[in-house]
Design a protein around this motif. Sequence first.
Motif, short mmCIF file in Angstrom:
data_model
loop_
_atom_site.label_atom_id
_atom_site.label_comp_id
_atom_site.label_asym_id
_atom_site.label_seq_id
_atom_site.Cartn_x
_atom_site.Cartn_y
_atom_site.Cartn_z
N ILE A 212 -11.55 1.29 -9.56
CA ILE A 212 -11.98 1.21 -8.16
C ILE A 212 -10.75 1.10 -7.27
CG2 ILE A 212 -13.17 -0.25 -6.48
CD1 ILE A 212 -15.29 -0.80 -8.54
N TYR A 213 -10.73 1.84 -6.18
CA TYR A 213 -9.56 1.91 -5.31
C TYR A 213 -9.50 0.72 -4.36
CZ TYR A 213 -6.06 3.67 -2.09
OH TYR A 213 -4.93 3.80 -1.34
N PHE A 214 -8.28 0.30 -4.04
CA PHE A 214 -7.96 -0.71 -3.05
C PHE A 214 -8.53 -2.07 -3.43
CE2 PHE A 214 -7.52 -2.72 1.12
CZ PHE A 214 -6.34 -2.18 1.57
N GLN A 215 -7.98 -2.65 -4.49
CA GLN A 215 -8.34 -4.00 -4.89
C GLN A 215 -7.29 -5.01 -4.45
OE1 GLN A 215 -9.95 -4.52 -8.86
NE2 GLN A 215 -10.36 -2.33 -9.05
N SER A 216 -6.35 -4.56 -3.64
CA SER A 216 -5.31 -5.44 -3.12
C SER A 216 -4.70 -4.78 -1.90
CB SER A 216 -4.24 -5.70 -4.19
OG SER A 216 -3.14 -6.41 -3.65
N THR A 217 -4.10 -5.57 -1.04
CA THR A 217 -3.42 -5.02 0.13
C THR A 217 -1.91 -4.93 -0.05
OG1 THR A 217 -3.27 -7.23 1.11
CG2 THR A 217 -5.21 -5.92 1.67
N VAL A 218 -1.41 -5.27 -1.24
CA VAL A 218 0.04 -5.30 -1.44
C VAL A 218 0.65 -3.91 -1.43
CG1 VAL A 218 -0.04 -7.46 -2.71
CG2 VAL A 218 -0.19 -5.31 -3.97
N ASN A 219 -0.16 -2.86 -1.68
CA ASN A 219 0.36 -1.50 -1.65
C ASN A 219 0.42 -0.93 -0.25
OD1 ASN A 219 0.82 -1.18 -4.45
ND2 ASN A 219 -1.36 -0.85 -4.78
#
Length: 830
Positions: A212-219
């Motif tokens: 699943i895409y975008f499981q964090s905002t660190v990228n």
Amino acid sequence: MLFSVQLSAQSITGIVSDEDGNPVPYARVYALNFENLGAVTNADGEFLFGCDFGNYDLLIKCLGFEDKVFNVTVSTQTPTEVSIIIVRKQNELITVDVSEKKKNVGWEIVQNVINNKQNFAQQFDRYSADVYIKGVETFEQKEKKVKEEDEEEKDEPSDIFEDEKKEIQDQINGEQNRLNVVEIYLTQHVELPNKFKEIRNGYEKIGNPNQIYFQSTVNGEFNFYKGLIRKDDLHTSPIVSPLHPSGILSYKYKLVDILVEEGDTIYKVEVGARDVGTSTMEGFLYIKKHEWVLTKIDVTLHKGNLKIYDNFHIIQEYEKLDSIWVVSKQIFEYDTKYAKETVHGVTTVVYSNYIINPIFPPKFFSNELGTTVDEAYDRDSTYWADVRPIALTPEELRSKFVQDSLTAYYTRKEYLDSVDAVFNKITPLKVLYFGIEHRNREKKTQWYLSSLVDLYEPVAIGGMRIGPGFDFFKKWENQQWVDMSGDLTIGFNNWDVRGRFRGYHQYAPKMFGMYQIFGAHEVDQINSYTAALEQSKRSNWYMNDQVGFYHRISPINGFFIHNSFRFERRSSIDDLEFATWLDKYWGNDQPISFDPYNAFRTTVQFTFIPFQKYVTEPNRKIVLGSKWPTFNVYWERGWNGAFGSVVDFDYVSFSVEQEIQIGTLGESKYVLRGGEFVNKDSVFYIDRKFFRQSDEDWFFRLFMSNPLYSFQNLDSSYETQSWYLELHYIHHFNGALLNKIPFFKRTGIKELMGGGFIFLPEHNNYFYTEAFVGLERTFKFARQRLRVGAYIVFSVANNQFALPDIQKPKNLQFKISFDMMDERDLKFNF
């Protein structure tokens, strides 16, 4: 090479930037009164062109900026460097009158937003916000269960208890529960322009949501106010934003509607790709009149340079907090079609509880971009009911209920004991084929004995062999583990006994602390990285009795220390009787004959990755990488006299490697290596530095070896005890050139180029250089990505003119490659 040639003559080079010091890409630099003399700045605002001595008036032109004339005098053969600042056209915003027939009203509206970007960016310097992420993955059609295999050969042992946990999770998910959901609650802290920290407070999942895409905002966020949007986890090249100052070169703009929302006028502007490049998107921008800010974005990316998705849809909504505009919600919709099913994904991101310009403590921001609190994975339903802004659907609630019930069943002690009873039971099939294993769940230990089939080694140096192997593994709650393995065999031809033992202990997971103890009485390779058929030849093997120790630790972020020592008793294998039944197929030769001797060696290696970014979990550290080069320094010492050792040398080497994103023109990678025996009083043949010989067999020669670590047409397995220098370079355009052609965009074919050289003074100043171009295409293969490439390689060496015609290598070759994408970092080997 062309760049370096131009630098050797007189030239003008520099950077064009705006008043805030930001580089201005795609600006045109003209030399007035000189036809065809000038350049266009790259994505970093840099330019370069050759010229004669003299005085030049440079005219700088760029859409959205005032023209500027800059005078420069070229009086030396070294490049004349200049720094030019141009002023944005923002004295007053463009007046938009949609009642008149304009040539491009949509672009004029967008220009107002571009001209207002600085005011938007200066709304605040810092902020904190709570972020709720919900990702849902559904499957249109059931597929047959495919056995997953690890495509990467691991040097270190795997965590068998984590493997078992995944097996239980697969049982819980089941084929009937084809729904994956993840919920994440975190706090985001930002200090503009580039300081960031994420604290993950809660994590809950249903099924297997790893893709699943975008499981964090660190990228990084999707910031459309930036000219280029870099999303390495999604797209192979930076995406040109519709709000790029030179966006008219990449996009078509069209005003399609005028909306009235709560008394405010909202312009709906349609954007579409002006050409067939893959670094643009299509969709709609919603722009508020007078304030000239985005209120909503609704755009889509299609295949092209998407890494794993076929289509990717972005919806981004903004809200006004007092006088400040912030992102309030994002929705990502994506799908990928495989042979027997289509996977649909929707990730919803909700932002709340903004705190504008908070005061952060000193040293709050660092290279640690994120951390997970200890209790994040143990949050109960009450916690999620309090923080969840989006209710779970009936289908998701049902799936969660089923999973909770199955989890309770599959993880209860009675069931696990029954599983272990079956696992530990010795059966004829295990004895014959699978091997005998035993697990103690409470002590977290497991051991393995090889099966009868694994006892037999049909192809080995010195003929067929037979003997058992074993493995023992133990893990602790703090993620430390121990793994010990070994084998003991006897040969049929020589009735000789051989064996080896290795023991690993990971003792500091967050510092990558691990040590290894090893010992062996076994044959060993002289050159383990040579041509495929050369590796099996008898002249590449010797008998090695050894004991040793290896240790690795990262005491501070980005700095690794590797050290080892080993004692070896080396001897020739010329007294062995060899099996010759394969010689007629593969060819072979005689082993190297030498008197036995002792060698005691130590090694120390320092690896430094400046500004390495990372996130921390409760018991581990996850490295995200760095934009800076990786530096390695290595020292190997052969000790004369220690334990009867007769070797005496000091070998020092270095390497620098880096990946560089060059705007929308693709990505470059390079590796520079060199080394020298600074002390070579007693350097035996086995200790010399070897280089990979190209394959001579027609079949293996067809395949492209990794061009970052080898050459494609090296005529011999060169070795040296003097100094050497080598460089490898490769650039993937990612469709920046060929995708301008509509046919190539539809095929998904991408272009690349590269080259390298090696210099060996010991071999009559041997100099070899190569260059290659190629085409590659990525295919879906069993839920993974397989890249197939075809290449033309040209090479030349300064010794080939003296060789007989029969020994001269072919300067032009055709190569192919097959490479699987690593699922963890979404990268290929080269």
